[in-house]
Design a protein around this motif. Structure first.
Motif, PDB file in Angstrom:
ATOM      1  N   ASP A  42     -37.359  -0.520  93.921  1.00 28.51           N
ATOM      2  CA  ASP A  42     -38.277  -1.329  93.117  1.00 28.51           C
ATOM      3  C   ASP A  42     -37.764  -1.448  91.686  1.00 28.51           C
ATOM      4  OD1 ASP A  42     -39.977  -1.695  95.251  1.00 28.51           O
ATOM      5  OD2 ASP A  42     -41.337  -0.078  94.682  1.00 28.51           O
ATOM      6  N   ALA A  43     -37.208  -0.350  91.163  1.00 29.54           N
ATOM      7  CA  ALA A  43     -36.687  -0.359  89.795  1.00 29.54           C
ATOM      8  C   ALA A  43     -35.484  -1.290  89.680  1.00 29.54           C
ATOM      9  CB  ALA A  43     -36.309   1.057  89.370  1.00 29.54           C
ATOM     10  N   VAL A  44     -34.607  -1.242  90.681  1.00 33.54           N
ATOM     11  CA  VAL A  44     -33.433  -2.123  90.662  1.00 33.54           C
ATOM     12  C   VAL A  44     -33.866  -3.594  90.738  1.00 33.54           C
ATOM     13  CG1 VAL A  44     -31.405  -2.849  92.008  1.00 33.54           C
ATOM     14  CG2 VAL A  44     -31.792  -0.427  91.538  1.00 33.54           C
ATOM     15  N   ALA A  45     -34.905  -3.863  91.534  1.00 39.28           N
ATOM     16  CA  ALA A  45     -35.410  -5.239  91.636  1.00 39.28           C
ATOM     17  C   ALA A  45     -35.916  -5.721  90.278  1.00 39.28           C
ATOM     18  CB  ALA A  45     -36.520  -5.314  92.679  1.00 39.28           C
ATOM     19  N   LYS A  46     -36.613  -4.835  89.572  1.00 46.79           N
ATOM     20  CA  LYS A  46     -37.104  -5.187  88.234  1.00 46.79           C
ATOM     21  C   LYS A  46     -35.929  -5.386  87.271  1.00 46.79           C
ATOM     22  CE  LYS A  46     -40.144  -5.446  84.818  1.00 46.79           C
ATOM     23  NZ  LYS A  46     -41.190  -6.476  84.718  1.00 46.79           N
ATOM     24  N   ALA A  47     -34.950  -4.502  87.348  1.00 42.96           N
ATOM     25  CA  ALA A  47     -33.789  -4.601  86.467  1.00 42.96           C
ATOM     26  C   ALA A  47     -33.043  -5.915  86.681  1.00 42.96           C
ATOM     27  CB  ALA A  47     -32.850  -3.415  86.700  1.00 42.96           C
ATOM     28  N   SER A  48     -33.124  -6.442  87.888  1.00 45.12           N
ATOM     29  CA  SER A  48     -32.454  -7.707  88.200  1.00 45.12           C
ATOM     30  C   SER A  48     -33.038  -8.883  87.432  1.00 45.12           C
ATOM     31  CB  SER A  48     -32.545  -7.996  89.703  1.00 45.12           C
ATOM     32  OG  SER A  48     -31.893  -6.990  90.430  1.00 45.12           O
ATOM     33  N   SER A  49     -34.260  -8.689  86.889  1.00 45.99           N
ATOM     34  CA  SER A  49     -34.837  -9.747  86.062  1.00 45.99           C
ATOM     35  C   SER A  49     -34.268  -9.722  84.648  1.00 45.99           C
ATOM     36  CB  SER A  49     -36.366  -9.640  86.042  1.00 45.99           C
ATOM     37  OG  SER A  49     -36.782  -8.500  85.328  1.00 45.99           O
ATOM     38  N   TYR A  50     -33.583  -8.631  84.301  1.00 45.18           N
ATOM     39  CA  TYR A  50     -32.935  -8.525  82.989  1.00 45.18           C
ATOM     40  C   TYR A  50     -31.442  -8.842  83.081  1.00 45.18           C
ATOM     41  CZ  TYR A  50     -37.096  -6.064  81.340  1.00 45.18           C
ATOM     42  OH  TYR A  50     -38.377  -5.732  80.995  1.00 45.18           O
ATOM     43  N   TYR A  51     -30.819  -8.323  84.136  1.00 38.48           N
ATOM     44  CA  TYR A  51     -29.376  -8.482  84.290  1.00 38.48           C
ATOM     45  C   TYR A  51     -29.073  -8.900  85.725  1.00 38.48           C
ATOM     46  CZ  TYR A  51     -29.225  -5.702  80.000  1.00 38.48           C
ATOM     47  OH  TYR A  51     -29.415  -5.243  78.731  1.00 38.48           O
ATOM     48  N   SER A  52     -28.079  -9.757  85.883  1.00 38.96           N
ATOM     49  CA  SER A  52     -27.755 -10.216  87.235  1.00 38.96           C
ATOM     50  C   SER A  52     -26.962  -9.166  88.009  1.00 38.96           C
ATOM     51  CB  SER A  52     -26.988 -11.529  87.178  1.00 38.96           C
ATOM     52  OG  SER A  52     -25.807 -11.377  86.429  1.00 38.96           O
ATOM     53  N   ASN A  53     -26.266  -8.290  87.288  1.00 39.47           N
ATOM     54  CA  ASN A  53     -25.413  -7.303  87.929  1.00 39.47           C
ATOM     55  C   ASN A  53     -25.959  -5.906  87.628  1.00 39.47           C
ATOM     56  OD1 ASN A  53     -23.316  -5.934  89.123  1.00 39.47           O
ATOM     57  ND2 ASN A  53     -21.696  -6.791  87.832  1.00 39.47           N
ATOM     58  N   VAL A  54     -26.721  -5.344  88.559  1.00 39.21           N
ATOM     59  CA  VAL A  54     -27.322  -4.023  88.355  1.00 39.21           C
ATOM     60  C   VAL A  54     -27.023  -3.129  89.558  1.00 39.21           C
ATOM     61  CG1 VAL A  54     -29.187  -4.912  86.903  1.00 39.21           C
ATOM     62  CG2 VAL A  54     -29.542  -4.710  89.362  1.00 39.21           C
ATOM     63  N   ASP A  55     -27.073  -1.818  89.312  1.00 32.51           N
ATOM     64  CA  ASP A  55     -26.797  -0.858  90.375  1.00 32.51           C
ATOM     65  C   ASP A  55     -27.513   0.451  90.040  1.00 32.51           C
ATOM     66  OD1 ASP A  55     -25.592  -0.046  92.771  1.00 32.51           O
ATOM     67  OD2 ASP A  55     -23.891   0.862  91.717  1.00 32.51           O
ATOM     68  N   GLY A  56     -27.904   1.185  91.067  1.00 31.83           N
ATOM     69  CA  GLY A  56     -28.519   2.484  90.843  1.00 31.83           C
ATOM     70  C   GLY A  56     -27.484   3.513  90.432  1.00 31.83           C
ATOM     71  N   CYS A  57     -27.887   4.431  89.568  1.00 35.15           N
ATOM     72  CA  CYS A  57     -27.020   5.535  89.156  1.00 35.15           C
ATOM     73  C   CYS A  57     -26.730   6.428  90.360  1.00 35.15           C
ATOM     74  CB  CYS A  57     -27.743   6.317  88.069  1.00 35.15           C
ATOM     75  SG  CYS A  57     -27.006   7.889  87.656  1.00 35.15           S
ATOM     76  N   LYS A  58     -25.472   6.842  90.510  1.00 38.73           N
ATOM     77  CA  LYS A  58     -25.131   7.643  91.691  1.00 38.73           C
ATOM     78  C   LYS A  58     -25.689   9.060  91.604  1.00 38.73           C
ATOM     79  CE  LYS A  58     -20.569   9.044  90.029  1.00 38.73           C
ATOM     80  NZ  LYS A  58     -19.164   8.646  90.034  1.00 38.73           N
ATOM     81  N   VAL A  59     -26.049   9.500  90.384  1.00 35.77           N
ATOM     82  CA  VAL A  59     -26.575  10.865  90.222  1.00 35.77           C
ATOM     83  C   VAL A  59     -28.079  10.919  90.482  1.00 35.77           C
ATOM     84  CG1 VAL A  59     -26.910  12.737  88.562  1.00 35.77           C
ATOM     85  CG2 VAL A  59     -24.752  11.482  88.616  1.00 35.77           C
ATOM     86  N   CYS A  60     -28.839  10.045  89.828  1.00 32.42           N
ATOM     87  CA  CYS A  60     -30.302  10.129  89.944  1.00 32.42           C
ATOM     88  C   CYS A  60     -30.876   9.179  90.998  1.00 32.42           C
ATOM     89  CB  CYS A  60     -30.971   9.883  88.599  1.00 32.42           C
ATOM     90  SG  CYS A  60     -30.760   8.216  87.941  1.00 32.42           S
ATOM     91  N   SER A  61     -30.130   8.155  91.375  1.00 31.81           N
ATOM     92  CA  SER A  61     -30.636   7.166  92.328  1.00 31.81           C
ATOM     93  C   SER A  61     -29.582   6.843  93.382  1.00 31.81           C
ATOM     94  CB  SER A  61     -31.032   5.882  91.578  1.00 31.81           C
ATOM     95  OG  SER A  61     -31.932   6.144  90.531  1.00 31.81           O
TER      96      SER A  61
END
Ligand SMILES: [Zn+2]
Length: 67
Positions: A42-61
């Protein structure tokens, strides 16, 4: 869990999404608060409204880390 997206892109171009417990959470001036989400998806989906290229952190997500 509160999630943030880094305003600084990785060398590979993506903006990483972190939650508040991450040791690699960017400084306040280098992150945008996304909201309180139960899943990193859900957080990545929201982040996609700010940036077209987003990814979850490999440590926390890790379940959202795809790059
Ligand atoms: Zn993280």
């Amino acid at each position: 869990m509160k999630y943030y997206v880094s305003t600084n892109a990785q060398p590979t171009g993506e903006h990483e999404v972190h939650n508040e417990s991450c040791p690699f959470l960017p400084k306040p001036e280098n992150r945008v608060y996304l909201g309180d989400f139960s899943t990193c998806q859900d957080a990545v989906a929201k982040a996609s409204s700010y940036y077209s290229n987003v990814d979850g952190c490999k440590v926390c997500s890790p379940s959202c880390h795809t790059k």
